[in-house]
Design a protein around this motif. Structure first.
Motif, PDB file in Angstrom:
ATOM      1  N   ILE A  86       6.890  -5.282  -3.561  1.00  0.00           N
ATOM      2  CA  ILE A  86       6.741  -6.487  -3.064  1.00  0.00           C
ATOM      3  C   ILE A  86       7.810  -7.199  -3.879  1.00  0.00           C
ATOM      4  N   PHE A  87       7.820  -6.984  -5.040  1.00  0.00           N
ATOM      5  CA  PHE A  87       8.734  -7.779  -5.948  1.00  0.00           C
ATOM      6  C   PHE A  87       9.892  -6.836  -6.372  1.00  0.00           C
ATOM      7  N   GLU A 113       5.219  -3.356 -11.770  1.00  0.00           N
ATOM      8  CA  GLU A 113       4.388  -2.186 -11.307  1.00  0.00           C
ATOM      9  C   GLU A 113       3.007  -2.531 -11.767  1.00  0.00           C
ATOM     10  N   ASP A 114       2.762  -3.191 -12.962  1.00  0.00           N
ATOM     11  CA  ASP A 114       1.599  -3.584 -13.387  1.00  0.00           C
ATOM     12  C   ASP A 114       1.052  -4.371 -12.335  1.00  0.00           C
ATOM     13  N   ILE A 115       1.435  -5.574 -11.713  1.00  0.00           N
ATOM     14  CA  ILE A 115       1.180  -6.342 -10.682  1.00  0.00           C
ATOM     15  C   ILE A 115       0.903  -5.524  -9.659  1.00  0.00           C
ATOM     16  N   GLU A 116       1.594  -4.819  -9.132  1.00  0.00           N
ATOM     17  CA  GLU A 116       1.456  -4.035  -7.872  1.00  0.00           C
ATOM     18  C   GLU A 116       0.280  -2.974  -7.905  1.00  0.00           C
ATOM     19  N   GLY A 117       0.346  -2.606  -8.918  1.00  0.00           N
ATOM     20  CA  GLY A 117      -0.975  -1.541  -9.415  1.00  0.00           C
ATOM     21  C   GLY A 117      -2.309  -2.188  -9.452  1.00  0.00           C
ATOM     22  N   ALA A 118      -2.251  -3.581  -9.882  1.00  0.00           N
ATOM     23  CA  ALA A 118      -3.507  -3.946  -9.948  1.00  0.00           C
ATOM     24  C   ALA A 118      -3.965  -4.665  -8.557  1.00  0.00           C
ATOM     25  N   MET A 123      -6.948  -3.930  -3.563  1.00  0.00           N
ATOM     26  CA  MET A 123      -7.144  -3.474  -2.011  1.00  0.00           C
ATOM     27  C   MET A 123      -7.884  -2.392  -1.600  1.00  0.00           C
ATOM     28  N   LYS A 124      -7.795  -1.410  -2.710  1.00  0.00           N
ATOM     29  CA  LYS A 124      -8.794  -0.274  -2.254  1.00  0.00           C
ATOM     30  C   LYS A 124     -10.158  -0.330  -2.423  1.00  0.00           C
ATOM     31  N   LYS A 125     -10.676  -1.778  -2.713  1.00  0.00           N
ATOM     32  CA  LYS A 125     -12.103  -2.017  -2.835  1.00  0.00           C
ATOM     33  C   LYS A 125     -12.691  -2.778  -1.637  1.00  0.00           C
ATOM     34  N   ILE A 126     -11.721  -3.342  -0.874  1.00  0.00           N
ATOM     35  CA  ILE A 126     -11.969  -4.246   0.214  1.00  0.00           C
ATOM     36  C   ILE A 126     -11.919  -3.499   1.691  1.00  0.00           C
TER      37      ILE A 126
END
Length: 136
Positions: A86-87, A113-118, A123-126
């Protein structure tokens, strides 16, 4: 900067397939999304490769969901479309005489990488079912 609408389009496609509960063609979906059928087919191909939909190429065929909407996460859909950063930090060669220029890429890459990992973890919880519920 143009925004990538593939994720929103993929979610729209999957919700439409869930709503119908059967097969829809890329042409029918393109009408619903007010989009180009070729664009829809490219997304559907990625969703099919990820095992989220199945496509039958026959008269009256189309695509349908393989899993229940409660078992599909937004993270699954995002990953099905290919993990695109994304970034992005700088792609230019650093200016050797500038400390910031020489160090910023690795620093930003780590932060991004930290931001996208979070983001992916969230997203995996929705689930798709949760998004559908919000629509009603």
């Amino acid at each position: 900067m143009n925004k990538d609408q593939r994720l929103s389009s993929a979610i729209h496609i999957l919700i439409a397939l869930d709503y119908i509960g059967g097969f829809l063609s890329s042409q029918q979906l393109a009408v619903s999304l007010q989009s180009n059928p070729g664009f829809i087919r490219r997304i559907m191909s990625q969703l099919s490769k990820a095992g989220l939909i199945v496509t039958e190429k026959r008269k009256g065929g189309g695509s349908r969901l393989v899993k229940d909407a409660a078992k599909i996460t937004i993270g699954d859909i995002y990953l099905a479309l290919g993990h695109n950063r994304i970034f992005k930090s700088f792609e230019k060669q650093p200016f050797k005489k500038c400390k910031v220029s020489c160090c910023i890429k690795s620093s930003l890459d780590s932060v991004y990488e930290d931001i996208e990992g979070a983001m992916l973890a969230r997203m995996k919880k929705i689930t798709l079912a949760e998004v559908i519920k919000k629509m009603k």
